[in-house]
Design an enzyme around this catalytic site. Structure first.
Site, PDB file in Angstrom:
ATOM      1  N   HIS A  17       0.359 -25.508 -46.513  1.00 16.92           N
ATOM      2  CA  HIS A  17      -0.537 -26.282 -45.370  1.00 16.92           C
ATOM      3  C   HIS A  17      -1.346 -25.254 -44.776  1.00 16.92           C
ATOM      4  O   HIS A  17      -2.565 -25.476 -44.518  1.00 16.92           O
ATOM      5  CB  HIS A  17       0.434 -26.973 -44.415  1.00 16.92           C
ATOM      6  CG  HIS A  17      -0.327 -27.484 -43.373  1.00 16.92           C
ATOM      7  ND1 HIS A  17      -1.507 -28.319 -43.255  1.00 16.92           N
ATOM      8  CD2 HIS A  17       0.032 -27.122 -42.030  1.00 16.92           C
ATOM      9  CE1 HIS A  17      -1.701 -28.520 -41.714  1.00 16.92           C
ATOM     10  NE2 HIS A  17      -0.894 -27.893 -41.165  1.00 16.92           N
TER      11      HIS A  17
ATOM     12  N   HIS B  80      -1.480 -22.004 -36.136  1.00 14.54           N
ATOM     13  CA  HIS B  80      -1.493 -23.262 -35.336  1.00 14.54           C
ATOM     14  C   HIS B  80      -0.300 -23.880 -35.257  1.00 14.54           C
ATOM     15  O   HIS B  80      -0.133 -24.617 -34.091  1.00 14.54           O
ATOM     16  CB  HIS B  80      -2.557 -23.924 -35.740  1.00 14.54           C
ATOM     17  CG  HIS B  80      -2.251 -24.852 -37.173  1.00 14.54           C
ATOM     18  ND1 HIS B  80      -2.496 -24.544 -38.274  1.00 14.54           N
ATOM     19  CD2 HIS B  80      -1.862 -25.959 -37.180  1.00 14.54           C
ATOM     20  CE1 HIS B  80      -2.340 -25.252 -39.039  1.00 14.54           C
ATOM     21  NE2 HIS B  80      -1.680 -26.406 -38.540  1.00 14.54           N
TER      22      HIS B  80
ATOM     23  N   GLU C 204       4.554 -24.781 -31.911  1.00 14.85           N
ATOM     24  CA  GLU C 204       5.134 -26.230 -31.981  1.00 14.85           C
ATOM     25  C   GLU C 204       6.254 -26.429 -32.730  1.00 14.85           C
ATOM     26  O   GLU C 204       7.236 -27.202 -32.403  1.00 14.85           O
ATOM     27  CB  GLU C 204       3.876 -27.123 -32.448  1.00 14.85           C
ATOM     28  CG  GLU C 204       4.164 -28.683 -32.298  1.00 14.85           C
ATOM     29  CD  GLU C 204       2.922 -29.209 -32.918  1.00 14.85           C
ATOM     30  OE1 GLU C 204       2.997 -30.381 -33.511  1.00 14.85           O
ATOM     31  OE2 GLU C 204       1.932 -29.169 -32.392  1.00 14.85           O
ATOM     32  N   ASP C 205       6.332 -25.692 -33.739  1.00 13.96           N
ATOM     33  CA  ASP C 205       7.459 -26.167 -34.929  1.00 13.96           C
ATOM     34  C   ASP C 205       8.460 -25.001 -35.265  1.00 13.96           C
ATOM     35  O   ASP C 205       9.160 -24.949 -36.076  1.00 13.96           O
ATOM     36  CB  ASP C 205       6.646 -26.145 -36.160  1.00 13.96           C
ATOM     37  CG  ASP C 205       5.964 -27.645 -36.321  1.00 13.96           C
ATOM     38  OD1 ASP C 205       6.046 -28.487 -35.285  1.00 13.96           O
ATOM     39  OD2 ASP C 205       5.051 -27.541 -37.401  1.00 13.96           O
TER      40      ASP C 205
ATOM     41  N   ASP D 246      -6.890 -28.249 -39.423  1.00 14.35           N
ATOM     42  CA  ASP D 246      -5.299 -28.716 -39.780  1.00 14.35           C
ATOM     43  C   ASP D 246      -5.183 -30.113 -39.978  1.00 14.35           C
ATOM     44  O   ASP D 246      -4.589 -30.530 -41.221  1.00 14.35           O
ATOM     45  CB  ASP D 246      -4.746 -28.439 -38.142  1.00 14.35           C
ATOM     46  CG  ASP D 246      -3.351 -29.139 -37.980  1.00 14.35           C
ATOM     47  OD1 ASP D 246      -2.684 -29.251 -39.152  1.00 14.35           O
ATOM     48  OD2 ASP D 246      -3.061 -29.564 -36.948  1.00 14.35           O
TER      49      ASP D 246
END
Length: 198
Positions: free
Chosen positions: A54, A80, A84-85, A146
């Protein structure tokens, strides 16, 4: 509608970068790719593919599609999702890649929902997507790449997800592309390709 899936590994991306953008510092971008692999660890995409795919798709979209040459923007697109992950912090991104990359990553990082319920998560997501209207141009380009990676093969996702994600993309992301000619054109083609989801 062009689909960007050529860069499955960093080696493939690096080879194309050397040919397409020989003046680009591929080593700094490679450091970001390796950091993303380190920070994302064993994470996979919903299809089971390595998460790096990705990130490399988003990089390919920026380089081959939108013609981006700013190394900070290209590093940010590879990083990016790390805040967040993963357990990675913006401070860690800044320590390795500098304040500008960290700022771009911070702009495109969805904050955690204030509550655990579905409504709280939905509200947090909508607030995050609305906030992107105020983001710097470079952060918007990272987000556009993204989302383009996420929606370019929308037909591979479950039908209910397809409709929901299509509507969300039209509402929040497509307007961000208005001042970005390449992205505006790409998203117009994408919108037409998936118009049956309305």
């Amino acid at each position: 509608m062009e689909v960007f899936e050529r860069w499955r590994t960093w080696d493939a991306a690096r080879a194309d970068l050397a040919e397409l953008r020989p003046a680009l510092d591929a080593d700094s971008i490679g450091r970001a790719a390796h950091a993303a692999v380190r920070w994302h660890g064993d994470q996979t995409r919903p299809t089971g593919a390595p998460y790096l795919e990705h990130l490399l798709e988003a990089l390919e979209i920026l380089v081959r599609g939108a013609g981006e040459t700013d190394p900070d923007v290209l590093c940010a697109v590879l990083l990016h999702d790390v805040v967040e992950d993963t357990a990675t912090t913006v401070a860690e991104v800044e320590a390795e890649f500098g304040p500008r990359v960290a700022e771009l990553v911070d702009w495109v990082t969805k904050p955690p929902a204030a509550g655990a319920g579905r409504q709280a998560k939905r509200a947090a997501r909508s607030a995050y997507l609305r906030r992107l209207r105020d983001a710097p141009r470079d952060a918007v380009r990272v987000k556009l790449a993204d989302r383009a990676s996420n929606v370019q093969t929308l037909d591979r996702m479950p039908p209910d997800f397809q409709r929901r994600y299509y509507a969300e993309t039209l509402t929040y992301i497509v307007p961000l592309a208005a001042d970005e000619p390449w992205f505006a054109s790409w998203y117009a083609s994408w919108r037409e390709r998936y118009a049956h989801l309305l």
